[in-house]
Design a protein around this motif. Structure first.
Motif: not given
Length: 359
Positions: A96, A119, A123, A130, A132-134, A149, A151-152, A190
């Motif tokens: 991530f 995002i 990223t 992506a 993602y979360s936070w 954040i 993300a991947t 995520v």
């Protein structure tokens, strides 16, 4: 495609969406075993049963996932446990990209939209490319908040989701360890992927279509009943309208007489009540040049004047001598302030009816 065809396609899509949502709700209300798959090394995972039920004593099991498939067959106990389960896929943090974000505190209730719009700036991926979360926002100084954040790329996660879905999991939650979290910390969620049963969704879809058709039939019956009732009400309304018209015609004769009396009364008042403009003109002719009026009020037959003058008592005599006014008197004390050019007077008089005749 015709307009009717577009409506049918849209309705079909809506039915599918509602069916999937209802199925999701039933899945959540039902009893689902929970399994956690923790990535210990690249593509190597440990299966761990989270529930304490009859399968809670299953020993941990190591598997490999690559190319959207499991490397080897699972033991029968684990295959049964994963079927219909709620799987939690915990990937290594190295997969991530973590980015800090600072925002005004008032932005807390809009975090989802704000993070989505940021995002592609934070990223290499867009919001659609992506997962993602936070982290929960933390208060900072100057009325601001901090969050991180994670993300991947979806393409990185997709093979693992495919492999786990192939084992029969009903839902898959993708998670990772939050920055600075300890070994016992709850993983940071995520992304969530659901794999609803086609048979269940089909049944729900059939039920929704049946409910829709039944509702349409009831609506058609209601329209028919409303049409019959509407015709009856229209007949009653026409009869009532005729009675109202007859009543208005009967009342109009009496109203004409009342109207004539009202017009006569207004005409009489016009000629007997003094006009403010006429009163003001007559007063301006009386007052000397050194007198200034600051307030002027006419209330029926009473006149009140407030202003500045060099000789207030002489104004009483001037007003009394006019045929338009009578009973002139001071209704408040005459005063003189240091900044005034003269005496401040407050005079009240009665207006004579002579104004009513246009003089």
């Amino acid at each position: 495609m015709t307009f009717l065809g577009q409506i049918i396609d849209a309705f079909s899509a809506w039915i599918d969406s509602v069916a999937t949502t209802i199925h999701s709700i039933f899945d959540r209300l039902g009893s689902q075993p929970r399994v956690r798959l923790v990535e210990e090394a690249p593509d190597t995972f440990t299966l761990h049963m989270l529930d304490d039920g009859k399968q809670g004593n299953l020993p941990d099991h190591h598997i490999r996932m690559a190319g959207g498939a499991i490397g080897e067959a699972l033991p029968p106990e684990w295959a049964t446990a994963l079927r219909g389960s709620r799987a939690e896929l915990v990937l290594r943090p190295a997969r991530f990209l973590f980015r800090p974000l600072e925002l005004p505190k008032r932005a807390t209730e809009y975090l989802e939209g704000i993070v989505r719009s940021q995002i592609d700036r934070l990223t290499p991926w867009t919001a659609n490319e992506a997962v993602y979360s936070w982290t929960p926002p933390v208060d900072a100084s100057s009325d601001r908040i901090h969050l991180t954040i994670a993300a991947t790329a979806r393409t990185m996660v997709a093979p693992y989701l495919q492999a786990i879905a192939g084992l029969g999991a009903a839902s898959i939650v993708v998670a990772t360890a939050a920055p600075g979290a300890g070994p016992d910390a709850v993983p940071m969620r995520v992304f969530e992927h659901r794999t609803p049963s086609a048979i269940d969704v089909g049944r729900i879809r059939t039920l929704l279509v049946a409910v829709f058709l039944l509702t349409g039939l009831l609506a058609a019956v209601s329209i028919g009943v409303a049409s019959v009732a509407g015709d009856s009400l229209a007949t009653e309304q026409q009869d009532l309208q005729r009675k109202i018209s007859a009543r208005r015609a009967a009342m109009r004769g009496g109203q004409d007489a009342i109207g004539a009396s009202a017009l006569q009364l207004l005409e009489r008042r016009k000629h007997t009540k003094p006009s403010s403009v006429v009163v003001l003109e007559a007063l301006s002719r009386l007052l000397p040049d050194h007198t200034y009026v600051t307030e002027f009020r006419v209330d029926g037959e009473k006149l009140q004047v407030v202003g500045l003058t060099r000789d207030a008592p002489s104004l009483i005599e001037l007003i009394e001598q006019s045929p338009h006014f009578a009973r002139a008197t001071f209704f408040a004390a005459t005063t003189r302030s240091p900044g005034d050019a003269g005496e401040r007077f407050h005079i009240e008089a009665r207006i004579n009816p002579v104004f009513g005749f246009g003089t």
